[in-house]
Each structure stands twice: as C-alpha cells, then as structure tokens.
Motif scaffolding. Structure first.
Motif, PDB file in Angstrom:
ATOM      1  N   LEU A   1       0.829 -14.837  40.245  1.00  0.00           N
ATOM      2  CA  LEU A   1       0.964 -13.392  40.484  1.00  0.00           C
ATOM      3  C   LEU A   1       0.141 -12.926  41.680  1.00  0.00           C
ATOM      4  CD1 LEU A   1       1.039 -11.897  36.879  1.00  0.00           C
ATOM      5  CD2 LEU A   1       2.919 -12.312  38.459  1.00  0.00           C
ATOM      6  N   VAL A   2      -0.494 -13.850  42.396  1.00  0.00           N
ATOM      7  CA  VAL A   2      -1.187 -13.496  43.638  1.00  0.00           C
ATOM      8  C   VAL A   2      -0.254 -13.719  44.824  1.00  0.00           C
ATOM      9  CG1 VAL A   2      -3.155 -13.975  45.126  1.00  0.00           C
ATOM     10  CG2 VAL A   2      -3.430 -14.045  42.637  1.00  0.00           C
ATOM     11  N   ARG A   3       0.383 -14.881  44.847  1.00  0.00           N
ATOM     12  CA  ARG A   3       1.300 -15.209  45.952  1.00  0.00           C
ATOM     13  C   ARG A   3       2.771 -14.994  45.583  1.00  0.00           C
ATOM     14  NH1 ARG A   3      -2.629 -19.105  45.860  1.00  0.00           N
ATOM     15  NH2 ARG A   3      -3.952 -19.279  47.701  1.00  0.00           N
ATOM     16  N   TYR A   4       3.040 -14.627  44.327  1.00  0.00           N
ATOM     17  CA  TYR A   4       4.410 -14.381  43.852  1.00  0.00           C
ATOM     18  C   TYR A   4       5.316 -15.586  44.097  1.00  0.00           C
ATOM     19  CZ  TYR A   4       2.798  -9.539  43.743  1.00  0.00           C
ATOM     20  OH  TYR A   4       2.093  -8.399  43.493  1.00  0.00           O
ATOM     21  N   ARG A   5       4.921 -16.745  43.565  1.00  0.00           N
ATOM     22  CA  ARG A   5       5.756 -17.934  43.727  1.00  0.00           C
ATOM     23  C   ARG A   5       5.747 -18.758  42.443  1.00  0.00           C
ATOM     24  NH1 ARG A   5       2.705 -22.632  45.298  1.00  0.00           N
ATOM     25  NH2 ARG A   5       0.475 -22.147  45.251  1.00  0.00           N
ATOM     26  N   ASN A   6       6.807 -19.537  42.259  1.00  0.00           N
ATOM     27  CA  ASN A   6       6.926 -20.439  41.124  1.00  0.00           C
ATOM     28  C   ASN A   6       6.253 -21.762  41.518  1.00  0.00           C
ATOM     29  OD1 ASN A   6       9.708 -22.240  39.598  1.00  0.00           O
ATOM     30  ND2 ASN A   6       7.663 -21.844  38.803  1.00  0.00           N
ATOM     31  N   PHE A   7       5.016 -21.982  40.997  1.00  0.00           N
ATOM     32  CA  PHE A   7       4.242 -23.128  41.458  1.00  0.00           C
ATOM     33  C   PHE A   7       4.328 -24.327  40.513  1.00  0.00           C
ATOM     34  CE2 PHE A   7       1.255 -20.902  38.740  1.00  0.00           C
ATOM     35  CZ  PHE A   7       0.555 -21.918  38.095  1.00  0.00           C
ATOM     36  N   ARG A   8       4.881 -24.178  39.321  1.00  0.00           N
ATOM     37  CA  ARG A   8       4.945 -25.308  38.402  1.00  0.00           C
ATOM     38  C   ARG A   8       6.202 -25.199  37.541  1.00  0.00           C
ATOM     39  NH1 ARG A   8       1.770 -27.772  40.352  1.00  0.00           N
ATOM     40  NH2 ARG A   8      -0.346 -27.797  39.509  1.00  0.00           N
ATOM     41  N   VAL A   9       6.903 -26.320  37.361  1.00  0.00           N
ATOM     42  CA  VAL A   9       8.070 -26.379  36.480  1.00  0.00           C
ATOM     43  C   VAL A   9       7.827 -27.489  35.452  1.00  0.00           C
ATOM     44  CG1 VAL A   9      10.557 -26.709  36.303  1.00  0.00           C
ATOM     45  CG2 VAL A   9       9.598 -25.610  38.336  1.00  0.00           C
ATOM     46  N   PHE A  10       7.838 -27.132  34.166  1.00  0.00           N
ATOM     47  CA  PHE A  10       7.628 -28.095  33.087  1.00  0.00           C
ATOM     48  C   PHE A  10       8.980 -28.425  32.461  1.00  0.00           C
ATOM     49  CE2 PHE A  10       4.010 -25.141  33.264  1.00  0.00           C
ATOM     50  CZ  PHE A  10       2.977 -26.023  33.588  1.00  0.00           C
ATOM     51  N   THR A  11       9.279 -29.714  32.359  1.00  0.00           N
ATOM     52  CA  THR A  11      10.560 -30.128  31.779  1.00  0.00           C
ATOM     53  C   THR A  11      10.308 -31.188  30.702  1.00  0.00           C
ATOM     54  OG1 THR A  11      10.812 -31.813  33.496  1.00  0.00           O
ATOM     55  CG2 THR A  11      11.879 -29.676  33.880  1.00  0.00           C
ATOM     56  N   SER A  12      11.355 -31.452  29.912  1.00  0.00           N
ATOM     57  CA  SER A  12      11.281 -32.456  28.847  1.00  0.00           C
ATOM     58  C   SER A  12      12.089 -33.686  29.256  1.00  0.00           C
ATOM     59  CB  SER A  12      11.840 -31.864  27.546  1.00  0.00           C
ATOM     60  OG  SER A  12      13.177 -31.447  27.752  1.00  0.00           O
ATOM     61  N   PRO A  13      11.798 -34.862  28.663  1.00  0.00           N
ATOM     62  CA  PRO A  13      12.550 -36.082  29.018  1.00  0.00           C
ATOM     63  C   PRO A  13      14.038 -35.958  28.732  1.00  0.00           C
ATOM     64  CG  PRO A  13      10.574 -36.623  27.742  1.00  0.00           C
ATOM     65  CD  PRO A  13      10.719 -35.147  27.688  1.00  0.00           C
TER      66      PRO A  13
ATOM     67  N   PHE B   1       1.239 -14.587  29.371  1.00  0.00           N
ATOM     68  CA  PHE B   1       0.240 -14.551  30.439  1.00  0.00           C
ATOM     69  C   PHE B   1      -0.903 -15.503  30.100  1.00  0.00           C
ATOM     70  CE2 PHE B   1       2.235 -10.466  31.335  1.00  0.00           C
ATOM     71  CZ  PHE B   1       2.166 -10.376  32.719  1.00  0.00           C
ATOM     72  N   THR B   2      -1.531 -16.048  31.126  1.00  0.00           N
ATOM     73  CA  THR B   2      -2.789 -16.754  30.898  1.00  0.00           C
ATOM     74  C   THR B   2      -3.895 -15.725  30.714  1.00  0.00           C
ATOM     75  OG1 THR B   2      -3.175 -16.891  33.279  1.00  0.00           O
ATOM     76  CG2 THR B   2      -2.084 -18.776  32.234  1.00  0.00           C
ATOM     77  N   LYS B   3      -5.065 -16.186  30.280  1.00  0.00           N
ATOM     78  CA  LYS B   3      -6.140 -15.247  29.929  1.00  0.00           C
ATOM     79  C   LYS B   3      -6.587 -14.414  31.118  1.00  0.00           C
ATOM     80  CE  LYS B   3     -10.295 -15.059  27.096  1.00  0.00           C
ATOM     81  NZ  LYS B   3     -11.329 -15.831  26.365  1.00  0.00           N
ATOM     82  N   GLY B   4      -6.603 -14.986  32.313  1.00  0.00           N
ATOM     83  CA  GLY B   4      -7.054 -14.244  33.491  1.00  0.00           C
ATOM     84  C   GLY B   4      -5.995 -13.371  34.119  1.00  0.00           C
ATOM     85  N   SER B   5      -4.748 -13.390  33.580  1.00  0.00           N
ATOM     86  CA  SER B   5      -3.626 -12.583  34.067  1.00  0.00           C
ATOM     87  C   SER B   5      -3.216 -12.929  35.498  1.00  0.00           C
ATOM     88  CB  SER B   5      -3.942 -11.076  33.979  1.00  0.00           C
ATOM     89  OG  SER B   5      -4.300 -10.731  32.665  1.00  0.00           O
ATOM     90  N   GLN B   6      -3.642 -14.093  35.981  1.00  0.00           N
ATOM     91  CA  GLN B   6      -3.233 -14.527  37.321  1.00  0.00           C
ATOM     92  C   GLN B   6      -1.914 -15.293  37.290  1.00  0.00           C
ATOM     93  OE1 GLN B   6      -5.149 -13.928  40.259  1.00  0.00           O
ATOM     94  NE2 GLN B   6      -6.239 -12.568  38.873  1.00  0.00           N
ATOM     95  N   VAL B   7      -1.566 -15.812  36.115  1.00  0.00           N
ATOM     96  CA  VAL B   7      -0.371 -16.646  35.982  1.00  0.00           C
ATOM     97  C   VAL B   7       0.453 -16.128  34.807  1.00  0.00           C
ATOM     98  CG1 VAL B   7       0.498 -18.975  35.494  1.00  0.00           C
ATOM     99  CG2 VAL B   7      -1.531 -18.672  36.930  1.00  0.00           C
ATOM    100  N   VAL B   8       1.781 -16.076  34.995  1.00  0.00           N
ATOM    101  CA  VAL B   8       2.689 -15.739  33.901  1.00  0.00           C
ATOM    102  C   VAL B   8       3.649 -16.908  33.730  1.00  0.00           C
ATOM    103  CG1 VAL B   8       4.320 -14.482  35.404  1.00  0.00           C
ATOM    104  CG2 VAL B   8       4.286 -14.022  32.956  1.00  0.00           C
ATOM    105  N   LEU B   9       3.890 -17.295  32.475  1.00  0.00           N
ATOM    106  CA  LEU B   9       4.783 -18.404  32.168  1.00  0.00           C
ATOM    107  C   LEU B   9       6.005 -17.900  31.432  1.00  0.00           C
ATOM    108  CD1 LEU B   9       1.587 -19.658  31.334  1.00  0.00           C
ATOM    109  CD2 LEU B   9       3.002 -21.680  31.746  1.00  0.00           C
ATOM    110  N   SER B  10       7.131 -18.594  31.632  1.00  0.00           N
ATOM    111  CA  SER B  10       8.368 -18.209  30.954  1.00  0.00           C
ATOM    112  C   SER B  10       9.090 -19.454  30.474  1.00  0.00           C
ATOM    113  CB  SER B  10       9.267 -17.409  31.903  1.00  0.00           C
ATOM    114  OG  SER B  10       9.624 -18.195  33.026  1.00  0.00           O
ATOM    115  N   ALA B  11       9.665 -19.377  29.282  1.00  0.00           N
ATOM    116  CA  ALA B  11      10.480 -20.455  28.715  1.00  0.00           C
ATOM    117  C   ALA B  11      11.926 -19.988  28.672  1.00  0.00           C
ATOM    118  CB  ALA B  11       9.994 -20.809  27.319  1.00  0.00           C
ATOM    119  N   SER B  12      12.848 -20.934  28.836  1.00  0.00           N
ATOM    120  CA  SER B  12      14.248 -20.555  28.948  1.00  0.00           C
ATOM    121  C   SER B  12      15.141 -21.541  28.220  1.00  0.00           C
ATOM    122  CB  SER B  12      14.647 -20.476  30.425  1.00  0.00           C
ATOM    123  OG  SER B  12      16.041 -20.341  30.576  1.00  0.00           O
ATOM    124  N   LEU B  13      16.369 -21.092  27.941  1.00  0.00           N
ATOM    125  CA  LEU B  13      17.371 -21.964  27.337  1.00  0.00           C
ATOM    126  C   LEU B  13      17.890 -23.009  28.315  1.00  0.00           C
ATOM    127  CD1 LEU B  13      19.507 -19.432  25.233  1.00  0.00           C
ATOM    128  CD2 LEU B  13      17.664 -20.922  24.445  1.00  0.00           C
TER     129      LEU B  13
END
Length: 543
Positions: free
Chosen positions: A416-428, A395-407
C-alpha cells in the motif's frame, strides 16, 4: 439491544441509478446509491451518506434552488421530503406512479413531476413539519406516451416537457390570457429532453437519434423573433376590436450529433449556453448553443451514460454510468477529472478494516480488490490482478500490506506504499481459496480452500509453501490467528473448529464440535475467548 453506534458512511458503491444533482453552490454533488443518498464534497474531498433511506432504490432526486429541500423518489413513487441542511426527514408521501423526472422551479415555489403520460405541478412545501405539506396545483395531460423530462423557464411561469411520442410541449403554470399550450413536432425518435434558452427566445429539443432542433417564437407572417412569455401580444397597428394576432413556433435550425450511438441523457446550462449529450456507447459531447458548435467529445465509459448534471457556473460536468457503478466529475475547460470513482459492479463478498482504522478493503465477485479511505469514503486504489471472485481480504498488523484470496487459486499480497502486487502465493494443485489469515508478525500467511478441505501455509518473505494442514472434512469457512500468534483457529462446514500450532506440528490438534456448520470466527483482543457463529443463527463463545 440498543447501542450508541450511528450510521456514518457507505463504501463500495458511489452510484447505482437515477439522476445526480449539484448543490446550488456547485461544490458538492448528490448521488443516489441504492435506497440511500450520498453527498460528495468535491472541494474538501469528502463523502457523506445521509442518515435516511427509501424503501426501494431511488429513481429521481430534486433539490430546491436555495438548497434547503431535497425530494427523494423511489421506484414505486414513494417520496421523502428532506430538510437537506439539517439531514432530517420532514414528510413521507406517495406519488402513486413511477416518476421519470422531478424538478423544482427556479423561484422554488413549485416542483413538477413526470408521471407516466401526465405532468403534475405541486406547491413547494415549507421547511417545518406540516400535516399535509404536498398540495397539488394542477395536472397536465397532453402526451400520448411517457413523459421523459420536464424543464422550467427562467421566470418559472412556463415549463416544457419531452415525451416518447416524439414531441415536446410548452405549458404555463397558471392560465395566461393569449397563451395556448404549444406542441413542438419534427423529431423522428423519442425526445430525450427539452429546455428554454435563458433569454426565452428559443426552445432546444434533442431526440434519441442525436437530432437537436432550435425552435423560435414569433408572430404569424412576421420575420422578427419575439421574447416568449409576454401575453397578450399587441401590435402597434392592431385595434382592440380586432382579433388578437396569431403566434407560432417554428424550427429555425436542425443539427445532428454525428455519433454512431443513441442519445441516452442530456443536460443544458443557462450560464454558459452549453448542451451536453451522453450516448449509449459511453461517449459524451459538449456543444455551444444556439449554433451547435462542438466544444469537444470524450469517451469516459464502456457502457451508456445514464445521467448528466452541470453545476450552476457551468464549469463541472457530472456523469453517472449505472452498469459499471461509475461517478465522474469532469472540468471541461482544463480537461481534467475532479472526481473519478467506481464501485464494485457485482456483489461484494468480503471486507476488512486496517489495524489503524484508516482504510477499508473490499473484495467483490468482479475479481477486484478496492481500498477505501475510511474518513473520506473515497476509493483511492483498485487492484484487478485476480481472474475470479475475491473471497477474503486481510491487512497485516502495520497496515502496509493487504492480502486477498480468490477462487482463481491464488493469494496475492499488495504493497500500500507503492501500490503494487509484490507476492503471489499458489498451491501445487489448483484449488479455490475461501478464507485467509495472516499472523501478527506478518510473516506467515494461511488460506483455507473449499474443494480439498486443506489449509495452506506460506512464508511472506519468500513466497514458498511451508506446510499443508489437513484434517477437516468440509470446506474451510474461516481462519483466525490468536492475537499472540501462537495458534491458528479454523472453522469448517464439518461442524467443527480446530486449533493448529503452525510452528510445532508435534502438538495434538484440538477440536471443538458444534451442532451446525460454522461460518465465521473471531478472537477477543486479549486472546482468552473465541467466538464462532453457526448457520442456525447462534453465536458460541469458547474459553
């Protein structure tokens, strides 16, 4: 070490296997979750896991009609007698066989347990601790294969059993003059369940192929149906010297549930005369007895329905699907869900608390991220955008955003306000992420991978890759930002912990050597100490 921590609740799974039971007031449902019991309050929208536990996974539950006693039976027949209102265990007992069904009589004086081909009737124990609270009343042996269910008559004098030998049998608790145990035949598959009608003028039986039979009780050669249970039966023209008139059970009607799948579970409610059948394809149907009029059918799962329960008033239906870990409560009149919960159906791999303590996030090998309310114990949102196991959540400090890492090689940020995936971080290049950290400001996201041994750094605002930190010689096991956000600590299977200055790369990377592989990291809240755990079971504290 003794602490004052007490077990509070169980999150991650709502139902594993066995049967679910409604409380007598019909407002709560009791569900077996592994070797523990969870109570879901459907009115106040809360859940509570009871403080006791069985040695193995729970197979059957039975609650007394007044709601005071709970019997919890595990896979090996080990039974706990629990004072349900006080949440205390009164007695441990072993039934010495696998229990397929266990149910209290309506008057609460007895309970019947189906053990293999036999049925045992026991006297109900009291509410206080006794030396030997379980007293066997009688054992009934009549089936040629396993007994699948036991159901009592409304007056608690008789019970009907169903078996895999394709018959149902009617027994009396005590010997009654003129009564002979009856065998009800006619099914072509295993009988799933059987019940008495409320007026005791009929017995309903249902088999695995969807055949439902209505059985009636009458004198031989007389067309008028009788109320079952009044013995001896004396007709007006019979003398005392004559032989007592013979009684027979006959099949009045036979119906078929027109479904392509087999019946796996069934329930019947006396208050509404409703029969509910659950099929192996996840469909359930409601029929009104004795005419077998279809009320409605609905598909609620992709897997078979393992258990069905109806609350005493007949308004709510509860369903459990063990394969997917689903627990559903359906109000059939308004056709709405009262409760719809599903746990992770593979192993859970990571967990995180929000900063304010309100939420718990869990990630599992089923590629799902679930967020639970810590107070009520309910899952209120499931994110399924990942395509492989979720390995870390934060979680971020304000608990408004939750992040997850995956295989699957992505790190995702969820609002967590609008219940949507707003950012995707990827590697080259494709990598597998196993650890995750976000700085106190919520601006910098870091993830460590298990194949290239590198740490990737992104900007939360833009989603762009800012830096790649390399130097470890083994998979990155954990990441943690110092509470002031000035440095990042990383642990690895190369037996080291390293400290990185994410904002100033000119500084030298500090390295702390350990004797074994490092698995986890944690900072003290004031940032003055770092704690690292190693694979040999030791915890190291660094100043």
């Amino acid at each position: 070490m003794k602490t004052d921590f007490k077990f509070s609740n169980l999150c991650g799974t709502v139902y594993r296997k066995g049967n679910v039971v409604f409380t007598p007031d019909g407002n709560s449902i009791i569900s077996p979750v592994g070797n523990r019991v969870t109570v879901f309050d459907l009115v106040n929208n809360k859940s509570e896991t009871l403080p006791f536990e069985n040695k193995r996974d729970i197979r059957r539950l039975a609650l007394s009609p007044n709601g005071n006693l709970l019997l919890s039976v595990d896979e090996l027949g080990q039974t706990l007698l629990v004072n349900f209102r006080k949440r205390t265990v009164l007695h441990y007992f072993n039934l010495k066989d696998k229990v397929r069904d266990i149910v209290f009589s309506p008057d609460g004086r007895y309970f019947a347990a189906a053990l293999g081909r036999n049925v045992q009737v026991w006297h109900s124990p009291g509410y206080v601790r006794e030396f030997a609270p379980f007293v066997l009343h009688r054992t009934y042996a009549a089936h040629y294969d396993d007994v699948t269910s036991v159901s009592w008559s409304p007056d608690s004098r008789f019970f009907v059993t169903a078996g895999k030998d394709m018959v149902a049998k009617v027994f009396s608790v005590d010997p009654i003059e003129g009564f002979v145990p009856a065998t009800l035949t006619g099914h072509r598959h295993a009988v799933v369940s059987a019940w008495f009608a409320r007026d005791m003028r009929a017995v309903y039986t249902v088999s695995a192929d969807g055949a439902v039979c209505v059985r009636r009780f009458r004198l031989q050669g007389v067309d008028e149906n009788l109320t079952f249970g009044e013995f001896p039966i004396v007709t007006s023209d019979s003398d005392d010297d004559e032989e007592k008139p013979r009684t027979i059970w006959y099949t009045e009607s036979r119906h078929y549930a027109q479904q392509s799948a087999r019946v796996h579970s069934a329930a019947f409610n006396w208050a509404t005369n409703l029969m509910v059948l659950g099929f192996t394809n996840g469909v359930f149907g409601i029929w009104e007895m004795p005419d077998f009029n279809l009320v409605h059918t609905l598909s609620i799962s992709r897997k078979q329905i393992n258990t069905i329960a109806i609350n005493p008033t007949g308004e709510w239906l509860a369903f459990g699907a063990a394969k997917l870990g689903q627990l559903l409560v359906w109000e059939w009149q308004s056709e709405t869900y009262v409760l719809k919960q599903q746990g992770h159906f593979y192993d859970m791999s990571c967990v995180a608390y929000s900063g304010d303590g309100q939420y718990v996030a869990t990630g599992g090998d089923d590629a799902k991220l679930k967020v639970w309310n810590a107070l009520s114990g309910f899952c209120f949102i499931t994110f399924s955008e990942h395509t492989s196991s979720v390995t870390a959540v934060q979680f971020t400090k304000g608990s408004q955003v939750v992040l997850s890492a995956s295989l699957d090689g992505t790190v995702r940020a969820y609002d967590l306000v609008r219940y949507r995936n707003f950012r995707v971080f990827t590697s080259p290049t494709p990598v597998q992420f196993t650890s995750l950290a976000v700085d106190p400001s919520g601006e910098i996201v870091c993830a460590g991978c298990q194949d290239s041994f590198e740490i990737y750094v992104w900007s939360m605002q833009t989603g762009k890759l800012l830096d790649v930190l390399s130097g470890h010689e083994g998979p990155i096991s954990a990441l943690a930002f110092r509470p002031d956000g000035l440095s990042l600590a990383s642990s690895s299977w190369d037996k080291s912990v390293r400290f990185w200055d994410v904002f100033d790369r000119t500084k030298v990377v500090e390295r702390m050597e350990h004797s074994h592989e490092v698995l986890a990291l944690a900072y003290r809240p004031d940032g003055k100490e770092l704690c690292a755990s190693t694979i040999d079971g030791q915890i190291h504290f660094w100043d």
